[in-house]
Structures are given as structure tokens and as C-alpha cells.
Motif scaffolding. Structure first.
Motif, PDB file in Angstrom:
ATOM      1  N   ASN A   8       1.153  -0.750  -0.207  1.00 13.06           N
ATOM      2  CA  ASN A   8       0.252  -0.168  -0.029  1.00 13.06           C
ATOM      3  C   ASN A   8       1.084   1.336  -0.022  1.00 13.06           C
ATOM      4  O   ASN A   8       2.243   1.331   0.968  1.00 13.06           O
ATOM      5  CB  ASN A   8      -0.509   0.072   1.227  1.00 13.06           C
ATOM      6  CG  ASN A   8      -1.827   0.854   1.050  1.00 13.06           C
ATOM      7  OD1 ASN A   8      -1.781   2.316   0.877  1.00 13.06           O
ATOM      8  ND2 ASN A   8      -3.436   0.812   1.064  1.00 13.06           N
ATOM      9  N   GLN A   9       0.114   2.254  -0.624  1.00  9.40           N
ATOM     10  CA  GLN A   9       1.378   3.510  -1.005  1.00  9.40           C
ATOM     11  C   GLN A   9       1.481   4.093   0.370  1.00  9.40           C
ATOM     12  O   GLN A   9       2.502   4.434   1.021  1.00  9.40           O
ATOM     13  CB  GLN A   9       0.483   4.154  -2.163  1.00  9.40           C
ATOM     14  CG  GLN A   9       1.510   5.891  -2.467  1.00  9.40           C
ATOM     15  CD  GLN A   9       1.085   6.379  -3.453  1.00  9.40           C
ATOM     16  OE1 GLN A   9       0.192   5.430  -4.342  1.00  9.40           O
ATOM     17  NE2 GLN A   9       0.963   7.526  -3.472  1.00  9.40           N
ATOM     18  N   GLN A  10       0.189   3.915   1.292  1.00  9.74           N
ATOM     19  CA  GLN A  10       0.247   4.716   2.507  1.00  9.74           C
ATOM     20  C   GLN A  10       1.789   4.281   3.360  1.00  9.74           C
ATOM     21  O   GLN A  10       2.032   4.585   3.910  1.00  9.74           O
ATOM     22  CB  GLN A  10      -1.441   4.610   2.725  1.00  9.74           C
ATOM     23  CG  GLN A  10      -2.341   5.303   2.573  1.00  9.74           C
ATOM     24  CD  GLN A  10      -3.426   5.057   3.381  1.00  9.74           C
ATOM     25  OE1 GLN A  10      -3.577   3.983   3.629  1.00  9.74           O
ATOM     26  NE2 GLN A  10      -4.554   6.185   3.375  1.00  9.74           N
ATOM     27  N   SER A  56       4.672   6.435   3.517  1.00  7.89           N
ATOM     28  CA  SER A  56       4.444   7.506   4.094  1.00  7.89           C
ATOM     29  C   SER A  56       4.695   6.502   5.408  1.00  7.89           C
ATOM     30  O   SER A  56       5.920   7.487   6.609  1.00  7.89           O
ATOM     31  CB  SER A  56       3.071   8.141   4.290  1.00  7.89           C
ATOM     32  OG  SER A  56       3.394   8.768   2.866  1.00  7.89           O
ATOM     33  N   TYR A  57       3.986   5.603   5.855  1.00  6.30           N
ATOM     34  CA  TYR A  57       3.819   5.198   7.460  1.00  6.30           C
ATOM     35  C   TYR A  57       5.878   4.675   7.241  1.00  6.30           C
ATOM     36  O   TYR A  57       6.491   4.859   9.349  1.00  6.30           O
ATOM     37  CB  TYR A  57       2.608   3.985   7.673  1.00  6.30           C
ATOM     38  CG  TYR A  57       3.384   3.532   9.741  1.00  6.30           C
ATOM     39  CD1 TYR A  57       2.733   3.848  10.218  1.00  6.30           C
ATOM     40  CD2 TYR A  57       3.888   2.237   9.283  1.00  6.30           C
ATOM     41  CE1 TYR A  57       2.524   3.544  11.769  1.00  6.30           C
ATOM     42  CE2 TYR A  57       4.242   1.408  10.582  1.00  6.30           C
ATOM     43  CZ  TYR A  57       3.117   2.207  11.078  1.00  6.30           C
ATOM     44  OH  TYR A  57       3.338   1.547  12.880  1.00  6.30           O
TER      45      TYR A  57
END
Length: 204
Positions: free
Chosen positions: A55-57, A60-61
Motif C-alpha cells: 500500500n502506498q500509505q 509514508s508510514y
């Protein structure tokens, strides 16, 4: 008779940690390819996420976005460089190790080339590179390298020599008659570099 289904077990804490580590590694590996092929400016977070199957998120995480992911790769390169130059290793062995990494893990070479072409560097880059020059000074004090040689210029030459087969692949093939992608070229090149480096301790 209906078979009774067992409730799905939630992953234990240790399993979650391992899964997170594997995901993080997949993202780093995908980022190395993407940054190596397109540079920092051309790399796309979406492409990295797709390549990693994540997941692209999560980028960021785990990495605080594109810049943080790039910094994580640069830090990994520094760690790899330290492993390629262990205490007590002769300079010939160190250069040979860098040549092999350049041949076997080409995306690292491409990443460094993009970094050089962009002219960008973070606060730790200069310190890291100065430490490499400092290692040559140490070798000079220990008699492995001629004290008359300038360690900064020598480091530049050695770094260029390690990258040359990848950066100047067509030139390498024309000069030597061997494909720089072949094991024959790599081992012959390493042997010639070792012979060259053997003279570094002999004053001109």
C-alpha cells in the motif's frame, strides 16, 4: 456433518514485526530499482508501491514519504560501504569488493550516478566521503600507500575505477574486447587493478 471452522488467529506480536520488516525490505528493494532507473526527481511513489506489492500509505508510514525513503537507501549504501571495507582489509580487496557490487547490484551504481548528476547531497554525505579519504590517510600512515599521493584525488580515482565498467560499458568493451557484463571481464579487471594498487606503496 458440517465441519466446524476454527476462528482465524490474529498474528502474534513477533509475526507482525517480521511481516513489517519484510514489507519494509520489499519497499526498499523496489525503491532502489525505481530511484536507480529514474533518479530522485523522476521516481514515483506509486510505482515503488506497485513494484513492492505494498500500500502506498505504508511508504509514508515507514519512511515518511519519498525523501525519507531516499535517505534510507543512502544510509543503506553507507552501511554496505562499511561492510566492503572491513578493518585490516588490503586496499586491493576493498576495491575488488566495490567492483563486484557494481557488477552484481547495478541499481546501486545507477543510484550513485543519479545522485552525482543531480548535485544534491544531505548533511551526512560530505562527512561520509571525508571518512573514506580519512581511511586512505590511515593507510598512508601504516605504509600501505605512498605518502606522496594526495588521498582526496586518489579516492576519486579509485571510486571512478570501481564504477567505470558500469558507467563506461561500451568503452570498456572496445578497450578490452570483453563484455563488462561477463565474469571474465570482471575478474580480469580486478586482477589488473590489484597489480596497479600494489604499486601505491612505492614512492615514485
Amino acid at each position: 456433518m458440517v465441519e466446524e471452522r476454527k476462528p482465524r488467529r490474529s498474528p502474534a506480536g513477533g509475526e507482525r514485526v517480521r511481516d513489517a520488516e519484510r514489507t519494509r525490505e520489499r519497499i526498499l528493494e523496489a525503491a532502489l530499482v525505481e530511484f536507480g532507473e529514474h533518479g530522485f526527481a523522476g521516481a514515483r511513489i506509486g510505482a515503488i508501491a506497485r513494484r513492492a506489492g505494498a500500500n502506498q500509505q505504508l511508504i509514508s508510514y515507514y519512511f515518511d514519504g519519498k525523501a525519507g525513503l531516499y535517505r534510507a537507501l543512502i544510509e543503506r549504501w553507507r552501511e554496505m560501504s562499511a561492510e566492503l571495507n572491513p578493518p585490516g582489509a588490503p586496499i586491493g580487496d576493498v576495491v575488488a569488493a566495490f567492483v563486484r557490487v557494481g557488477a552484481e547490484q547495478r541499481h546501486w551504481v545507477r543510484l550513485l550516478i543519479w545522485q552525482a548528476l543531480s548535485g544534491e547531497r544531505d548533511e551526512g554525505d560530505r562527512e561520509f566521503r571525508q571518512a573514506m579519504v580519512g581511511d586512505l590517510r590511515r593507510r598512508q600512515r601504516e605504509g600501505e600507500i605512498d605518502p606522496g599521493l594526495d588521498p582526496g584525488f586518489l579516492q576519486l580515482a579509485l571510486f571512478g575505477a570501481a564504477l567505470a565498467p558500469m558507467v563506461l560499458a561500451q568503452f570498456a568493451e572496445d578497450f578490452t574486447g570483453l563484455s563488462p557484463e561477463s565474469p571474465e571481464f570482471r575478474e580480469a579487471y580486478i586482477e589488473q587493478l590489484r597489480r596497479l594498487l600494489a604499486h601505491l606503496g612505492k614512492p615514485a
